[in-house]
Design a protein around this motif. Structure first.
Motif, PDB file in Angstrom:
ATOM      1  N   ILE A  98       0.842  -1.210   0.000  1.00 51.05           N
ATOM      2  CA  ILE A  98       0.000   0.000   0.000  1.00 51.05           C
ATOM      3  C   ILE A  98       0.873   1.254   0.000  1.00 51.05           C
ATOM      4  O   ILE A  98       0.629   2.201  -0.735  1.00 51.05           O
ATOM      5  CB  ILE A  98      -0.943   0.000   1.228  1.00 51.05           C
ATOM      6  CG1 ILE A  98      -1.948  -1.152   1.123  1.00 51.05           C
ATOM      7  CG2 ILE A  98      -1.655   1.336   1.370  1.00 51.05           C
ATOM      8  CD1 ILE A  98      -2.662  -1.464   2.428  1.00 51.05           C
ATOM      9  N   GLY A  99       1.893   1.241   0.823  1.00 49.07           N
ATOM     10  CA  GLY A  99       2.757   2.409   0.976  1.00 49.07           C
ATOM     11  C   GLY A  99       3.564   2.749  -0.255  1.00 49.07           C
ATOM     12  O   GLY A  99       3.928   3.912  -0.468  1.00 49.07           O
ATOM     13  N   HIS A 100       3.838   1.751  -1.098  1.00 46.25           N
ATOM     14  CA  HIS A 100       4.663   2.015  -2.281  1.00 46.25           C
ATOM     15  C   HIS A 100       3.952   2.910  -3.282  1.00 46.25           C
ATOM     16  O   HIS A 100       4.578   3.469  -4.182  1.00 46.25           O
ATOM     17  CB  HIS A 100       5.103   0.698  -2.935  1.00 46.25           C
ATOM     18  CG  HIS A 100       6.270   0.866  -3.831  1.00 46.25           C
ATOM     19  ND1 HIS A 100       6.172   0.734  -5.188  1.00 46.25           N
ATOM     20  CD2 HIS A 100       7.560   1.183  -3.574  1.00 46.25           C
ATOM     21  CE1 HIS A 100       7.352   0.952  -5.733  1.00 46.25           C
ATOM     22  NE2 HIS A 100       8.216   1.229  -4.780  1.00 46.25           N
ATOM     23  N   ALA A 101       2.649   3.101  -3.111  1.00 48.35           N
ATOM     24  CA  ALA A 101       1.922   4.048  -3.961  1.00 48.35           C
ATOM     25  C   ALA A 101       2.303   5.486  -3.624  1.00 48.35           C
ATOM     26  O   ALA A 101       2.139   6.389  -4.445  1.00 48.35           O
ATOM     27  CB  ALA A 101       0.412   3.862  -3.789  1.00 48.35           C
ATOM     28  N   VAL A 102       2.827   5.693  -2.406  1.00 48.16           N
ATOM     29  CA  VAL A 102       3.151   7.043  -1.936  1.00 48.16           C
ATOM     30  C   VAL A 102       4.648   7.199  -1.666  1.00 48.16           C
ATOM     31  O   VAL A 102       5.223   8.255  -1.923  1.00 48.16           O
ATOM     32  CB  VAL A 102       2.362   7.357  -0.643  1.00 48.16           C
ATOM     33  CG1 VAL A 102       2.734   8.708  -0.081  1.00 48.16           C
ATOM     34  CG2 VAL A 102       0.871   7.269  -0.889  1.00 48.16           C
ATOM     35  N   TYR A 103       5.264   6.161  -1.142  1.00 46.45           N
ATOM     36  CA  TYR A 103       6.659   6.221  -0.707  1.00 46.45           C
ATOM     37  C   TYR A 103       7.534   5.340  -1.588  1.00 46.45           C
ATOM     38  O   TYR A 103       7.087   4.323  -2.116  1.00 46.45           O
ATOM     39  CB  TYR A 103       6.794   5.722   0.741  1.00 46.45           C
ATOM     40  CG  TYR A 103       5.937   6.459   1.735  1.00 46.45           C
ATOM     41  CD1 TYR A 103       6.241   7.764   2.111  1.00 46.45           C
ATOM     42  CD2 TYR A 103       4.829   5.858   2.314  1.00 46.45           C
ATOM     43  CE1 TYR A 103       5.457   8.445   3.033  1.00 46.45           C
ATOM     44  CE2 TYR A 103       4.039   6.526   3.242  1.00 46.45           C
ATOM     45  CZ  TYR A 103       4.358   7.818   3.594  1.00 46.45           C
ATOM     46  OH  TYR A 103       3.586   8.482   4.509  1.00 46.45           O
TER      47      TYR A 103
END
Length: 117
Positions: A60-65
């Protein structure tokens, strides 16, 4: 910003996953008389819960980070969780040396998030 947003949810999931992983890695130290095969199996079971939180957190976080930012977030959370666990569960004392080391690691995290120099 919602707790379910891709910027916040991964941090919450990584926080929870680190509680499980710290417990898996260090919780058995409270039970020095327990047989090593037993603590390994119990630790693996706890670590499975950690993976069930960490993998979605990173996905999920790889979409932002970036991956480096996610790893940095995880490491900073890991240190904070470990410090709290060490004091509250293991009854160990944090020293000035620990604090200085943690601050230096936090400064490294600042550079990861700062972007190109």
């Amino acid at each position: 910003m919602s707790l379910l947003s891709p910027a916040v949810l991964p941090i919450l999931l990584l926080l929870a996953s680190n509680v499980f992983m710290t417990t898996a890695w260090y919780g058995h130290l409270k039970f020095p008389g327990a047989a090593l095969p037993t603590v390994v199996l119990v630790s693996w079971g706890i670590a499975l819960l950690e993976y069930c939180l960490a993998v979605p957190a990173n996905r999920i976080g790889h979409a932002v980070y970036s991956a480096a930012e996610l790893k940095t977030i995880q490491e900073v959370i890991s240190l904070v969780v470990f410090a709290g666990f060490s004091v509250t569960v293991l009854g160990e004392r944090l020293t000035l040396n620990h604090a200085v080391g943690f601050v230096l690691i936090a400064l490294g995290a600042v550079f990861v998030f700062k972007g190109p120099l």
